[in-house]
Motif scaffolding. Structure first.
Motif, short mmCIF file in Angstrom:
data_model
loop_
_atom_site.label_atom_id
_atom_site.label_comp_id
_atom_site.label_asym_id
_atom_site.label_seq_id
_atom_site.Cartn_x
_atom_site.Cartn_y
_atom_site.Cartn_z
N ALA A 1 -5.28 5.58 0.33
CA ALA A 1 -5.65 4.41 -1.46
C ALA A 1 -5.13 4.32 -1.71
CB ALA A 1 -7.84 4.31 -1.15
N PHE B 1 -9.32 -2.42 0.89
CA PHE B 1 -9.54 -2.28 -0.49
C PHE B 1 -8.12 -3.43 -0.30
CE2 PHE B 1 -7.03 0.93 -3.01
CZ PHE B 1 -7.65 1.80 -3.76
N VAL C 1 -14.01 5.66 -0.86
CA VAL C 1 -13.17 4.21 0.13
C VAL C 1 -13.60 4.51 1.52
CG1 VAL C 1 -11.47 4.39 -1.44
CG2 VAL C 1 -11.38 5.50 0.15
#
Length: 179
Positions: A79, A53, A31
């Protein structure tokens, strides 16, 4: 998947991740930002940068466990919270991120031609602006010292808020978008 009653985020250690990679039972998601991923990442990792995301971007693969990671764990926590909020419960985070992975001696894929890290870019730009503002303030007009003060205030804000506007702007440059 159903929403977890317990939003406790589950961690996984580097040795277990390495075993899952060897057994081909893992879906590894990085991420970090594209420039970081391009410079170095864990082999077989898929890039889904935190800045863009969306949990629905994850295509689930039957029989594979989802593991997310970042540099040290801060962004993967964010995330992970997005995943939990959207109903994912079957995933874990790599404890300590890619930093712990490298400290454990596991391999990474390195691109020597990748742009320098965003943090180094911020340091170069901020340092250049402060230096320029100081020199111009000393030799041209004291009003140029405002530039140095503005950059300094921005760095303090970035440290306090854990949000760096300069890094966000630099991340949008074309050379930082290549993967």
């Amino acid at each position: 998947m159903t929403k977890s009653m317990n939003s406790q985020l589950q961690l996984i250690d580097t040795a277990t991740v390495q075993q899952l990679i060897e057994q081909e039972k893992i879906q590894l998601i990085d991420v970090r930002e594209p420039s970081e991923y391009t410079a170095e990442h864990i082999p077989q990792a898929q890039l889904l940068p935190l800045s863009k995301f969306q949990p629905e971007q994850i295509s689930l693969t039957q029989g594979k466990e989802i593991v997310i990671y970042c540099q040290s764990g801060n962004r993967s926590n964010q995330a992970a919270q997005k995943l939990v909020n959207s109903g994912f419960i079957e995933f874990r985070q790599l404890e300590g991120g890619i930093t712990a992975w490298k400290q454990s001696g596991y391999p990474t894929k390195i691109n020597k031609n990748a742009p320098i890290s965003l943090m180094r870019q911020v340091q170069i730009v901020a340092g250049s602006l402060v230096f320029t503002g100081t020199i111009l303030g000393a030799f041209v007009s004291p009003w140029f010292l405002i530039l140095s003060g503005f950059v300094g205030a921005g760095l303090v804000f970035a440290g306090v808020s854990n949000t760096c506007a300069m890094a966000m702007l630099l991340a949008k440059l074309p050379y930082n978008q290549r993967t």
